[in-house]
Scaffold this motif. Sequence first.
Motif, PDB file in Angstrom:
ATOM      1  N   SER A 198      -4.828  -0.064  -3.020  1.00  0.00           N
ATOM      2  CA  SER A 198      -5.052  -1.474  -2.712  1.00  0.00           C
ATOM      3  C   SER A 198      -4.914  -2.271  -3.994  1.00  0.00           C
ATOM      4  O   SER A 198      -4.760  -1.703  -5.086  1.00  0.00           O
ATOM      5  N   THR A 204      -0.006   5.054   1.258  1.00  0.00           N
ATOM      6  CA  THR A 204      -1.030   5.703   2.063  1.00  0.00           C
ATOM      7  C   THR A 204      -0.713   7.186   2.230  1.00  0.00           C
ATOM      8  O   THR A 204       0.421   7.550   2.534  1.00  0.00           O
ATOM      9  N   ASP A 260      -8.695   2.978  -1.411  1.00  0.00           N
ATOM     10  CA  ASP A 260      -9.609   3.102  -0.281  1.00  0.00           C
ATOM     11  C   ASP A 260      -9.530   4.526   0.238  1.00  0.00           C
ATOM     12  O   ASP A 260      -8.441   5.047   0.507  1.00  0.00           O
ATOM     13  N   THR A 266       0.811  -1.221   0.000  1.00  0.00           N
ATOM     14  CA  THR A 266       0.000   0.000   0.000  1.00  0.00           C
ATOM     15  C   THR A 266       0.840   1.265   0.000  1.00  0.00           C
ATOM     16  O   THR A 266       1.879   1.330   0.649  1.00  0.00           O
TER      17      THR A 266
END
Length: 222
Positions: free
Chosen positions: A199, A187, A204, A185
């Motif tokens: 993802s 982030t 997300d 990931t």
Amino acid sequence: DGGSLNLFYDNASKLSTTSTGVDVTGNATFADNGKAIFGAGSDLQIYSDGSSSFITESGGGNLILRGSANVQIEGANGENCAIFNENSSVRLFYDNVEKLATTSTGIDVTGSVIMDGGSSSGNFTFGDNDKAIFGASGDLEVYHDGSNSYVRDTGTGNLILRGSNLQLRGNSTNELYITCVENGTVTLYHNGASKLATSASGIDVTGTVTATSYAGDGSSLT
């Protein structure tokens, strides 16, 4: 009369007195811990204790080595250890291979610099606008200009940061800005809280998506 005294070995002159001292032809041999001593206060001593050899300045002054062109320190086999060039560089060697040399602008390093962390003695200190420069063409620069800090690629390639887990954090709060996990990931954070993460199937999002426009296939956006 009024001149020299000469000492001979096998009819060859070995020691002669002069108006300034003595002249020796051949070697002067000293026993272990026998010293050649110089100065009214016996400040400079040259001797061997049977194991190690010493050039000792025992007074309050400095031990000064001078050379008209350069001063060299060599191993017993003749390998270079250090060379000091007048009005020029100081060069340090490892196994007769040059590793560090001073220049008019700083230092040149051949090979890697390994820092022993955990103490201030493991730091390199640079002044404002002084740069750590990497590459044959000086493509990578790391420096501080007095206000901002830079990691700059000045060449034609890419600036690449590598690690199995990369993190960009705040300085004073240590809060996360972005994390990048190898084979995983990426982030993005706001005020230390995760807001967007990639993802295997897409992204997300935590929170509200605010957009000035939306272009899609006509289906709804959830």
